[in-house]
Write a protein that holds these residues in place. Structure first.
Motif, PDB file in Angstrom:
ATOM      1  N   VAL A  25       0.864  -1.182   0.000  1.00 40.24           N
ATOM      2  CA  VAL A  25       0.000   0.000   0.000  1.00 40.24           C
ATOM      3  C   VAL A  25       0.895   1.225   0.000  1.00 40.24           C
ATOM      4  N   VAL A  26       0.648   2.157  -0.923  1.00 40.45           N
ATOM      5  CA  VAL A  26       1.397   3.413  -0.952  1.00 40.45           C
ATOM      6  C   VAL A  26       0.415   4.564  -1.143  1.00 40.45           C
ATOM      7  N   LEU A  27       0.823   5.731  -0.734  1.00 39.66           N
ATOM      8  CA  LEU A  27       0.046   6.937  -0.970  1.00 39.66           C
ATOM      9  C   LEU A  27       0.726   7.695  -2.105  1.00 39.66           C
ATOM     10  N   ILE A  28      -0.035   8.010  -3.145  1.00 39.87           N
ATOM     11  CA  ILE A  28       0.541   8.682  -4.313  1.00 39.87           C
ATOM     12  C   ILE A  28      -0.164  10.013  -4.554  1.00 39.87           C
ATOM     13  N   GLY A  29       0.638  11.071  -4.589  1.00 39.79           N
ATOM     14  CA  GLY A  29       0.102  12.392  -4.883  1.00 39.79           C
ATOM     15  C   GLY A  29       0.605  12.874  -6.236  1.00 39.79           C
ATOM     16  N   VAL A  30      -0.228  13.600  -6.941  1.00 36.58           N
ATOM     17  CA  VAL A  30       0.172  14.194  -8.221  1.00 36.58           C
ATOM     18  C   VAL A  30       0.031  15.705  -8.116  1.00 36.58           C
ATOM     19  N   GLU A  31       1.110  16.401  -8.461  1.00 32.78           N
ATOM     20  CA  GLU A  31       1.099  17.860  -8.494  1.00 32.78           C
ATOM     21  C   GLU A  31       1.241  18.299  -9.950  1.00 32.78           C
ATOM     22  N   ASN A  32       0.244  18.996 -10.463  1.00 38.32           N
ATOM     23  CA  ASN A  32       0.252  19.454 -11.853  1.00 38.32           C
ATOM     24  C   ASN A  32       0.849  20.850 -11.953  1.00 38.32           C
ATOM     25  N   GLN A  33       1.764  21.028 -12.901  1.00 36.26           N
ATOM     26  CA  GLN A  33       2.399  22.324 -13.114  1.00 36.26           C
ATOM     27  C   GLN A  33       2.238  22.726 -14.572  1.00 36.26           C
ATOM     28  N   SER A  34       1.455  23.764 -14.838  1.00 33.13           N
ATOM     29  CA  SER A  34       1.340  24.262 -16.212  1.00 33.13           C
ATOM     30  C   SER A  34       2.505  25.195 -16.526  1.00 33.13           C
ATOM     31  N   ASP A  35       3.164  25.680 -15.478  1.00 33.26           N
ATOM     32  CA  ASP A  35       4.365  26.514 -15.633  1.00 33.26           C
ATOM     33  C   ASP A  35       5.499  25.905 -14.805  1.00 33.26           C
ATOM     34  N   ILE A  36       6.719  26.295 -15.108  1.00 35.74           N
ATOM     35  CA  ILE A  36       7.871  25.778 -14.365  1.00 35.74           C
ATOM     36  C   ILE A  36       7.876  26.398 -12.968  1.00 35.74           C
ATOM     37  N   PRO A  40       4.400   4.440   2.762  1.00 33.71           N
ATOM     38  CA  PRO A  40       5.251   5.281   1.912  1.00 33.71           C
ATOM     39  C   PRO A  40       4.432   6.303   1.111  1.00 33.71           C
ATOM     40  N   VAL A  41       5.008   7.475   0.926  1.00 32.81           N
ATOM     41  CA  VAL A  41       4.358   8.550   0.169  1.00 32.81           C
ATOM     42  C   VAL A  41       5.198   8.870  -1.064  1.00 32.81           C
ATOM     43  N   ILE A  42       4.558   8.898  -2.209  1.00 36.68           N
ATOM     44  CA  ILE A  42       5.238   9.246  -3.469  1.00 36.68           C
ATOM     45  C   ILE A  42       4.520  10.444  -4.077  1.00 36.68           C
ATOM     46  N   THR A  43       5.267  11.462  -4.435  1.00 35.57           N
ATOM     47  CA  THR A  43       4.687  12.624  -5.104  1.00 35.57           C
ATOM     48  C   THR A  43       5.250  12.716  -6.514  1.00 35.57           C
ATOM     49  N   ILE A  44       4.362  12.825  -7.478  1.00 37.07           N
ATOM     50  CA  ILE A  44       4.743  12.924  -8.887  1.00 37.07           C
ATOM     51  C   ILE A  44       4.390  14.317  -9.393  1.00 37.07           C
ATOM     52  N   THR A  45       5.347  14.971 -10.026  1.00 37.82           N
ATOM     53  CA  THR A  45       5.112  16.284 -10.628  1.00 37.82           C
ATOM     54  C   THR A  45       4.896  16.108 -12.127  1.00 37.82           C
ATOM     55  N   VAL A  46       3.719  16.515 -12.598  1.00 30.45           N
ATOM     56  CA  VAL A  46       3.413  16.438 -14.031  1.00 30.45           C
ATOM     57  C   VAL A  46       3.489  17.853 -14.602  1.00 30.45           C
ATOM     58  N   TYR A  47       4.468  18.065 -15.458  1.00 28.60           N
ATOM     59  CA  TYR A  47       4.661  19.387 -16.081  1.00 28.60           C
ATOM     60  C   TYR A  47       3.881  19.424 -17.392  1.00 28.60           C
ATOM     61  N   LEU A  48       2.933  20.335 -17.495  1.00 28.14           N
ATOM     62  CA  LEU A  48       2.046  20.407 -18.656  1.00 28.14           C
ATOM     63  C   LEU A  48       2.347  21.611 -19.543  1.00 28.14           C
ATOM     64  N   GLY A  49       3.590  22.071 -19.490  1.00 35.51           N
ATOM     65  CA  GLY A  49       4.007  23.174 -20.352  1.00 35.51           C
ATOM     66  C   GLY A  49       4.622  22.656 -21.642  1.00 35.51           C
ATOM     67  N   THR A  50       4.840  23.560 -22.588  1.00 31.50           N
ATOM     68  CA  THR A  50       5.421  23.159 -23.882  1.00 31.50           C
ATOM     69  C   THR A  50       6.911  23.480 -23.965  1.00 31.50           C
ATOM     70  N   LYS A  51       7.423  24.218 -22.978  1.00 31.13           N
ATOM     71  CA  LYS A  51       8.860  24.529 -22.964  1.00 31.13           C
ATOM     72  C   LYS A  51       9.628  23.402 -22.294  1.00 31.13           C
ATOM     73  N   GLU A  52      10.937  23.413 -22.455  1.00 32.12           N
ATOM     74  CA  GLU A  52      11.763  22.428 -21.752  1.00 32.12           C
ATOM     75  C   GLU A  52      11.837  22.805 -20.274  1.00 32.12           C
ATOM     76  N   TRP A  53      11.811  21.796 -19.422  1.00 25.08           N
ATOM     77  CA  TRP A  53      11.905  22.052 -17.977  1.00 25.08           C
ATOM     78  C   TRP A  53      13.333  22.453 -17.624  1.00 25.08           C
ATOM     79  N   ASP A  54      13.500  23.640 -17.062  1.00 25.11           N
ATOM     80  CA  ASP A  54      14.834  24.074 -16.646  1.00 25.11           C
ATOM     81  C   ASP A  54      14.861  24.397 -15.153  1.00 25.11           C
TER      82      ASP A  54
END
Length: 332
Positions: free
Chosen positions: A79-90, A141-155
């Motif tokens: 069993v794990v806890l999974i969070g998703v954080e959405n980022q439209s900008d960096i 355990p806690v897992i956080t996933i960052t989903v980047y929804l922008g069109t630029k390269e992540w810097d």
């Protein structure tokens, strides 16, 4: 909450998409986490801390999506806890933001465990009583996933230490680091592991900066011939496209819609070009017949443009003239 934040939260909260996303990041595309084994968690995590004034300070933070995942893999159950954080900008402080979420999730588990022990009065030693946590208690355990929804390269930073300035190397082993789990469309090299239409969303985001590449992707991937309405809406919002969506359709042929949009754009450009030429000749006091002869167009076509342009004298704004012509066409 912005339109992008609201759309991303609703889109990835769907269990099938959430599972697809997690399986690609955590298991290389293998179908390990199943939609039916996901359960929504309250996204409000509360961690209490003792302040200088000896009073309890409550800090509350809201995650985008937080789910309980029951996983059966290699003959065992987890069993794990999974969070998703959405980022439209960096986000240039994302390691701190995500680390804070994870700390609150763990803190909340300790707090709930301590509450249970106090209620049942089952701690065996003074150490366990003071800790509120026994030697046998375990954290999920806690897992956080960052989903980047922008069109630029992540810097932006990918771990906490990326945010440090100069640090004595001898101190580094004593400074805990924190790494983010980032999914950035521009960095995906293989889309075949995705089983839902988030594949189409990420493929478009990866190629949104280049119309020729976008055209190539749409033509070569038959999956774009049947894309669910929600994904097309997400593509329009995050990639900045303007795919036409019929209100009656739940499945859209993006290949066809993209081609039609291109043709409409081409026709718009040609139409505005004619309007611009008519305006220039009108300003030279040429008649409708003369302009039609010069441009080798029918007089009735030139006449409607001529009259619309005259009504906006002396500005002669090409876009406004075009809008007026389209409005008159609908009223006719």
């Amino acid at each position: 909450m912005s339109a992008k934040d609201s759309m991303a939260k609703e889109y990835f909260a769907d269990n099938a998409r959430f599972a697809d996303l997690c399986n690609n990041i955590l298991y290389g595309g293998r179908e390990v986490i199943l939609p039916e084994n996901l359960k929504e968690r309250d996204t409000t995590e509360v961690l209490t801390a003792l302040g200088l004034d000896k009073k309890t300070i409550a800090m509350q933070k809201l995650r985008d999506i937080f789910k309980n995942a029951s996983i059966k893999y290699t003959g065992k159950s987890y069993v794990v806890l999974i969070g998703v954080e959405n980022q439209s900008d960096i986000h240039y402080a994302i390691p701190v933001k995500n680390m804070f979420y994870d700390v609150m999730a763990y803190g909340n588990q300790v707090k709930e465990t301590a509450k249970k022990h106090r209620k049942e009065k089952d701690t065996a030693t003074s150490d366990e009583f003071l800790s509120g946590f026994t030697k046998e208690d375990k954290l999920i355990p806690v897992i956080t996933i960052t989903v980047y929804l922008g069109t630029k390269e992540w810097d932006g930073p990918r771990k906490l230490s990326d945010m440090f300035g100069d640090v004595d190397e001898e101190l580094l082993p004593f400074i805990p680091d924190y790494r983010i789990n980032l999914l950035a469309p521009r960095e995906i090299t293989d889309f075949t592991g995705f089983r839902t239409s988030i594949r189409q969303l990420f493929e478009v985001l990866q190629n949104a900066y280049d119309k020729e590449k976008m055209q190539e992707v749409l033509q070569n991937d038959e999956k774009f011939s049947k894309v669910d309405r929600e994904t097309v809406e997400a593509i329009n919002l995050f990639a900045g496209t303007d795919i036409d969506i019929d209100e009656k359709e739940e499945v859209i042929d993006m290949c066809k819609a993209w081609e039609e949009q291109k043709n409409e754009g081409r026709e718009l450009g040609e139409r505005q070009k004619i309007i611009s030429l008519v305006v220039k000749k009108l300003q030279k006091d040429k008649s409708v017949a003369e302009i039609a002869d010069d441009l080798e167009e029918k007089e009735e076509v030139i006449a409607s443009i001529y009259e619309a342009a005259l009504s906006m004298k002396p500005d002669y704004d090409v876009e406004k003239i075009y809008e007026l012509l389209e409005k008159n066409k609908k009223l006719a």
